[in-house]
Design an enzyme around this catalytic site. Structure first.
Site, PDB file in Angstrom:
ATOM      1  N   VAL A  60       2.810   0.008  -1.507  1.00  0.00           N
ATOM      2  CA  VAL A  60       2.182  -0.219  -2.606  1.00  0.00           C
ATOM      3  C   VAL A  60       0.594  -0.268  -2.566  1.00  0.00           C
ATOM      4  CG1 VAL A  60       4.061  -1.880  -3.786  1.00  0.00           C
ATOM      5  CG2 VAL A  60       2.327  -2.865  -2.205  1.00  0.00           C
ATOM      6  N   TYR A  61       0.225  -0.091  -1.359  1.00  0.00           N
ATOM      7  CA  TYR A  61      -1.142  -0.149  -1.196  1.00  0.00           C
ATOM      8  C   TYR A  61      -1.825   1.370  -1.578  1.00  0.00           C
ATOM      9  CZ  TYR A  61      -0.936  -3.734   2.289  1.00  0.00           C
ATOM     10  OH  TYR A  61      -0.627  -5.137   2.893  1.00  0.00           O
ATOM     11  N   SER A  62      -2.569   1.249  -2.624  1.00  0.00           N
ATOM     12  CA  SER A  62      -3.492   2.370  -3.350  1.00  0.00           C
ATOM     13  C   SER A  62      -2.372   3.368  -3.940  1.00  0.00           C
ATOM     14  CB  SER A  62      -4.369   3.028  -2.751  1.00  0.00           C
ATOM     15  OG  SER A  62      -5.403   2.118  -2.535  1.00  0.00           O
TER      16      SER A  62
END
Length: 323
Positions: A60-62
């Protein structure tokens, strides 16, 4: 750089883990403060040169661009078998009803997407980002076991949850002969020590390595309390974690750092590293100086008197960081 085994496993990791939440195309996520690919590559290369072999990211990071940037950089700067890549699963990457969580469908789908973005056949550590109360623990643990047996992950780990939830997952794996967690990525720093009550003792008892996130309290431990950064102004999650009562602890970190002649970040990180059972704090870096402080902290030893000075003002508070 020193190295340690991650829990009771045979996996050796650097005592500093480079967190990749800071890397990502800003337009593809909700973190306006992330570094673009060119900036990120400089820091990843410097980390490798400093002896760091442990890198943590999440799907889910960026919106996946963190995994992409990290994967391309490691492919260019390192041999795959010489680095330890960790990523996470739980957050929704789509808007449909089966997006996110820890169902068999979600885990099997997201591991393949993470591998594609990272450009690798396997991750060394596949972690559940949070507990999923909507999915039977048996379903989650069997799916993770199958990911390992398929060769897509070498080990599995978990992140912030209650100790009873982690124990339930771990003992479910034991009951069925499935793969156990070797690590816990939880919220530990001088401003949030609630994990000392249950989770850290549980991890020590189980032989689980601990790799804390936000060991510098989103940077709050590195600067005067009333100053702000680009991240602190837009990080809604981070704004919910700490409170004005914590300013006295920040002042003590700064005072000790001045006496020792080192930056405050080194003192705060050294405290985390000296806690029983901690293997490697996960450090987010947006400037080369942040990385230098993290590496230097590995060589800094605080005395018992130093530790007491830092710990004495802490007061109990509600657990924060599980969402």
């Amino acid at each position: 750089m020193r190295y340690a085994k991650l829990g009771k496993s045979g996996l050796s990791v650097s005592r500093i883990c480079l967190g990749a939440m800071s890397f990502g195309e800003p337009l593809r996520g909700n973190h306006a403060w992330t570094l673009d690919e060119d900036q990120s590559r400089v820091i990843i290369k410097d980390a490798l040169d400093a002896g760091i072999n442990f890198f943590d990211t999440a799907n889910v990071y960026s919106a996946g661009s963190s995994e992409e940037i990290l994967g391309r950089a490691l492919a260019d700067f390192a041999l795959r078998d010489e680095v330890v890549i960790a990523t996470k699963v739980h957050g929704a990457m789509r808007s449909d009803i089966n997006a996110g969580g820890l169902s068999r469908k979600a885990i099997m789908t997201e591991i393949d997407h993470s591998l594609r973005r990272l450009g690798t056949d396997y991750v060394d550590l596949y972690q559940i980002h949070r507990f999923d109360s909507r999915t039977p623990v048996e379903e989650t643990m069997e799916a993770l076991h199958d990911v390992v047996k398929a060769g897509k992950a070498r080990y599995i780990g978990a992140s912030s949850m209650y100790a009873w939830q982690f124990s339930k997952l771990q003992y479910t794996a034991d009951l069925h002969g499935w793969t156990r967690f070797i690590s816990m990525q939880n919220h530990v720093n001088l401003l949030h020590r609630e994990e000392e009550r249950e989770m850290l003792p549980v991890c020590r008892d189980m032989g689980v390595g601990v790799i804390p996130w936000s060991p510098l309290a989103r940077g709050r431990l590195t600067r005067p309390w009333d100053t702000v950064s680009a991240r602190s102004e837009t990080d809604e999650f981070g704004q919910s974690l700490y409170h004005d009562d914590d300013a006295v602890i920040v002042d003590r970190v700064a005072s000790l750092a001045q006496r020792l002649g080192v930056p405050a970040a080194q003192v705060a990180l050294a405290w985390v590293q000296q806690q029983p059972g901690i293997t490697a704090p996960i450090v987010g870096v947006t400037k080369p100086g942040h990385l230098a402080d993290a590496v230097a902290a590995d060589a800094l030893t605080l005395t018992a008197e130093d530790m007491l000075l830092l710990e004495e003002p802490y007061t109990p508070r509600a657990v924060a960081g599980f969402r």
